[in-house]
Enzyme design. Structure first.
Site, PDB file in Angstrom:
ATOM      1  N   CYS A 119      30.506  94.870  27.372  1.00 24.74           N
ATOM      2  CA  CYS A 119      30.557  95.683  26.156  1.00 24.74           C
ATOM      3  C   CYS A 119      31.768  96.625  26.173  1.00 24.74           C
ATOM      4  O   CYS A 119      32.880  96.190  25.966  1.00 24.74           O
ATOM      5  CB  CYS A 119      29.239  96.431  25.959  1.00 24.74           C
ATOM      6  SG  CYS A 119      29.021  97.054  24.283  1.00 24.74           S
ATOM      7  N   HIS A 228      25.171  91.810  26.318  1.00 23.24           N
ATOM      8  CA  HIS A 228      24.528  92.498  27.437  1.00 23.24           C
ATOM      9  C   HIS A 228      23.610  91.551  28.213  1.00 23.24           C
ATOM     10  O   HIS A 228      22.393  91.541  27.982  1.00 23.24           O
ATOM     11  CB  HIS A 228      23.719  93.694  26.924  1.00 23.24           C
ATOM     12  CG  HIS A 228      24.545  94.822  26.421  1.00 23.24           C
ATOM     13  ND1 HIS A 228      24.840  95.926  27.197  1.00 23.24           N
ATOM     14  CD2 HIS A 228      25.163  95.017  25.223  1.00 23.24           C
ATOM     15  CE1 HIS A 228      25.599  96.766  26.490  1.00 23.24           C
ATOM     16  NE2 HIS A 228      25.806  96.238  25.293  1.00 23.24           N
ATOM     17  N   GLU A 230      22.574  91.864  31.171  1.00 26.12           N
ATOM     18  CA  GLU A 230      21.653  92.623  32.030  1.00 26.12           C
ATOM     19  C   GLU A 230      20.314  92.882  31.347  1.00 26.12           C
ATOM     20  O   GLU A 230      19.306  93.159  32.018  1.00 26.12           O
ATOM     21  CB  GLU A 230      22.294  93.942  32.472  1.00 26.12           C
ATOM     22  CG  GLU A 230      22.270  95.071  31.472  1.00 26.12           C
ATOM     23  CD  GLU A 230      23.275  94.950  30.340  1.00 26.12           C
ATOM     24  OE1 GLU A 230      23.279  95.823  29.444  1.00 26.12           O
ATOM     25  OE2 GLU A 230      24.083  94.000  30.347  1.00 26.12           O
TER      26      GLU A 230
END
Length: 275
Positions: A119, A228, A230
């Protein structure tokens, strides 16, 4: 007699912080989701790196870490970094992170330190390589709205998969996915306008926006992602593979670092067991 076993500690990955305020105190912080992803899926040990150039000794950093992560953030890269008009006054910025990241990147890349950028980190790398950013990608003709949507929804809803990305055939990400069009989340209003020199597109959104890149000529692993991963580990094998591949790059760096002449004693201390 001494027997040497190939048992190494976990690689160390420095995670760049944001500088925020907490009860009026300046605080250096990283969301826990990045740290858990590194621990659980990359099998490395994350350490927080302050955004304060005067606190960081580059030679110590290069001799100690096996990877660096540039995580996402609500803040934006200062537009002056890529030759644009300043961002509006109300826009959240982090001059401390800008100063630290852009000071470190030349040597991190030159020394082959594995880099994973997500990001804001993805945007930082693009700017470092001479690229520019569009501060409102949703305003482009025929563009998707890449923003996270209504903030009154539960946080988990912000990170739901929103659109596919089209992976570049033969690229790094294509080798990690079981489909050429995996679905990803989307939480950004800025994005790549012009791609930095030497960067190779790894994925695009359906509207053509660059969503991932590598740097084939860089001496070490370098991967930038606009989304993202994660936040998708619980349901996405692709997301887990991204972190696993990054962890593998960090282990390779660790072995090279510990086996180098100046670190032979350290390597033996880690690996040697007397029997």
């Amino acid at each position: 007699m001494r027997k040497v076993l190939s048992v190494l500690p976990r690689p160390v990955v420095a995670v760049i912080c944001d500088r925020i305020r907490y009860f009026e105190h300046p605080v250096h912080a990283v969301p826990e989701t990045y740290l858990r992803a590194l621990h659980e899926s990359a099998d490395v040990m994350p350490l927080l790196m302050p955004v304060s150039p005067e606190m960081l000794d580059l030679s110590t950093l290069l001799a100690t870490v096996d990877g660096v992560m540039l995580p996402g953030s609500p803040s934006n890269v200062a537009a002056e970094r890529y030759g644009a008009e300043p961002l509006p006054e109300h826009t959240l910025k982090d001059e401390y992170r800008d100063a630290t990241v852009f000071a470190l990147l030349p040597q991190l890349i030159a020394q082959g330190i594995p880099l994973l950028a997500i990001c804001r980190g993805f945007q930082e790398l693009n700017v470092f390589f001479g690229g520019t950013l569009n501060r409102a990608v949703h305003e482009r003709p025929d563009a998707l709205d890449h923003r996270e949507g209504d903030h009154d929804r539960p946080l988990t809803c912000w990170y739901e998969d929103r659109h596919i990305v089209e992976l570049t055939p033969g690229g790094l990400l294509a080798s990690l996915a079981d489909t050429t069009t995996p679905r990803v989340n989307s939480l950004h209003h800025q994005g790549v306008e012009t791609l930095g020199k030497g960067l190779h597109t790894e994925a695009r959104a359906p509207d053509g926006l660059v969503e991932a890149f590598t740097a084939p000529d860089a001496p070490g692993f370098l991967l930038g992602l606009q989304w993202h991963p994660e936040m998708s580990l619980c349901h996405s094998p692709f997301a887990r593979q991204i972190f696993t591949r990054y962890g593998d790059a960090c282990r390779q760096r660790q072995q090279s670092r510990l086996l180098s002449g100046e670190n032979n004693n350290e390597f033996e201390a880690h690996c040697a067991i007397s029997v």
